[in-house]
Design an enzyme around this catalytic site. Sequence first.
Site, mmCIF file in Angstrom:
data_model
loop_
_atom_site.group_PDB
_atom_site.id
_atom_site.type_symbol
_atom_site.label_atom_id
_atom_site.label_comp_id
_atom_site.label_asym_id
_atom_site.label_seq_id
_atom_site.Cartn_x
_atom_site.Cartn_y
_atom_site.Cartn_z
ATOM 1 N N ASP A 175 -23.060 22.231 -13.577
ATOM 2 C CA ASP A 175 -24.512 21.235 -12.917
ATOM 3 C C ASP A 175 -24.370 20.340 -12.375
ATOM 4 O O ASP A 175 -24.261 19.881 -13.687
ATOM 5 C CB ASP A 175 -25.435 22.113 -12.492
ATOM 6 C CG ASP A 175 -25.819 22.202 -10.641
ATOM 7 O OD1 ASP A 175 -25.760 22.921 -9.730
ATOM 8 O OD2 ASP A 175 -26.984 20.689 -11.130
ATOM 9 N N VAL B 160 -18.886 16.497 -9.723
ATOM 10 C CA VAL B 160 -17.152 16.775 -9.257
ATOM 11 C C VAL B 160 -16.465 15.744 -8.755
ATOM 12 O O VAL B 160 -15.517 15.719 -7.926
ATOM 13 C CB VAL B 160 -16.912 18.799 -8.570
ATOM 14 C CG1 VAL B 160 -17.333 19.737 -8.703
ATOM 15 C CG2 VAL B 160 -17.604 18.001 -6.986
ATOM 16 N N ASN C 180 -18.292 26.656 -5.830
ATOM 17 C CA ASN C 180 -18.976 26.158 -4.575
ATOM 18 C C ASN C 180 -19.718 25.551 -4.214
ATOM 19 O O ASN C 180 -20.062 24.746 -4.009
ATOM 20 C CB ASN C 180 -19.626 26.851 -6.089
ATOM 21 C CG ASN C 180 -21.417 27.321 -4.648
ATOM 22 O OD1 ASN C 180 -20.877 28.245 -4.063
ATOM 23 N ND2 ASN C 180 -22.442 27.111 -5.808
ATOM 24 N N TYR D 21 -20.648 17.335 7.041
ATOM 25 C CA TYR D 21 -20.348 19.071 6.997
ATOM 26 C C TYR D 21 -19.093 20.074 7.226
ATOM 27 O O TYR D 21 -18.667 20.235 6.327
ATOM 28 C CB TYR D 21 -21.440 19.488 7.022
ATOM 29 C CG TYR D 21 -21.830 20.748 6.059
ATOM 30 C CD1 TYR D 21 -21.334 20.628 4.927
ATOM 31 C CD2 TYR D 21 -22.178 22.095 6.311
ATOM 32 C CE1 TYR D 21 -21.919 21.754 4.154
ATOM 33 C CE2 TYR D 21 -21.972 22.586 6.052
ATOM 34 C CZ TYR D 21 -21.727 23.304 4.364
ATOM 35 O OH TYR D 21 -22.104 24.456 3.757
ATOM 36 N N LYS E 284 -15.597 20.890 5.220
ATOM 37 C CA LYS E 284 -15.980 22.200 5.295
ATOM 38 C C LYS E 284 -14.025 22.582 5.786
ATOM 39 O O LYS E 284 -13.702 23.674 5.516
ATOM 40 C CB LYS E 284 -16.714 23.671 5.760
ATOM 41 C CG LYS E 284 -18.273 23.099 4.793
ATOM 42 C CD LYS E 284 -17.956 23.717 3.414
ATOM 43 C CE LYS E 284 -18.804 23.650 2.498
ATOM 44 N NZ LYS E 284 -18.369 24.281 1.293
ATOM 45 N N ALA F 292 -26.779 31.463 5.105
ATOM 46 C CA ALA F 292 -26.830 32.000 3.828
ATOM 47 C C ALA F 292 -28.035 31.712 2.593
ATOM 48 O O ALA F 292 -28.298 30.598 3.209
ATOM 49 C CB ALA F 292 -25.939 31.634 2.160
#
Length: 262
Positions: A50, A79, A105, A170, A174, A203
């Site tokens: 993280d 990342v 993730n 976004y 994706k 989620a």
Amino acid sequence: MSIKIPEYVAGHGLLKGKSVLITAAAGAGIGFSAAQRAIEEGCRGIVISDIHEGRLAASVEKLKAETGCEQVFGKVGNVAVEDDVQALINTAEELLGGVDVLINNAGLGTTKSLIEMEDPEWNKVIDVTLNGTMRMTRYMMKIMKERGDGVIVNNASVLGWRAQKEQSHYAAAKAGVMALTRCAALEAADFGVRINAVAPSLAVHAMLKKSAPAELLAELEAKEAYGRGAEVWEVANIMMFLASDYSSYMTGEIVSCSSQRA
């Protein structure tokens, strides 16, 4: 109508003897739940990463305390930075004696209409969510190619397929993760590595409940097929299936977690 949340499913040893690396796994979201599930499914060791050092350290200790697993390690990394990506994977390789499963993730999203969005906001979401997944996948593939084995699971989103206002950046990122998954999987198949993705819808986790207006959250949940958002562990369960040998003949697939009502 809301379909009730099922009881938490016990582990069945799906990742017995495997080693796992998960990005963006500190906190209360899908990444942390995937780490917890991986341990419950019998992985022999895990590295979580993280960008938040304090939250990462707390998450490592929480995983150790709640699961009894001592082979839990944390490594700070971004990342969006290639040097961080390589350092993260190299460290995980050393700590775990090789990474069997990589779960990408890390992702970033904001809410903004396209005509109000400036380049820096667009670029940041793309760079973390899509380019970050690409960087991790690219470097991990090089190492897994030498071994002729390994599994990569990417976190996509149903917004890669369907439209939602104020989510153009976004959704584009994706959709890119989905395309990356399919194309990279064909290349990786040549040396025995599988790459798949999960596409969650809504989620629900603690951070979302804090940040999202209650009215918006209720509206989004009402649109879901079950009339509720997924628990993060329900998404993590699908990741575990894709990471395990139960999906040994699957590659280049995007598995949706839910469907919306008309």
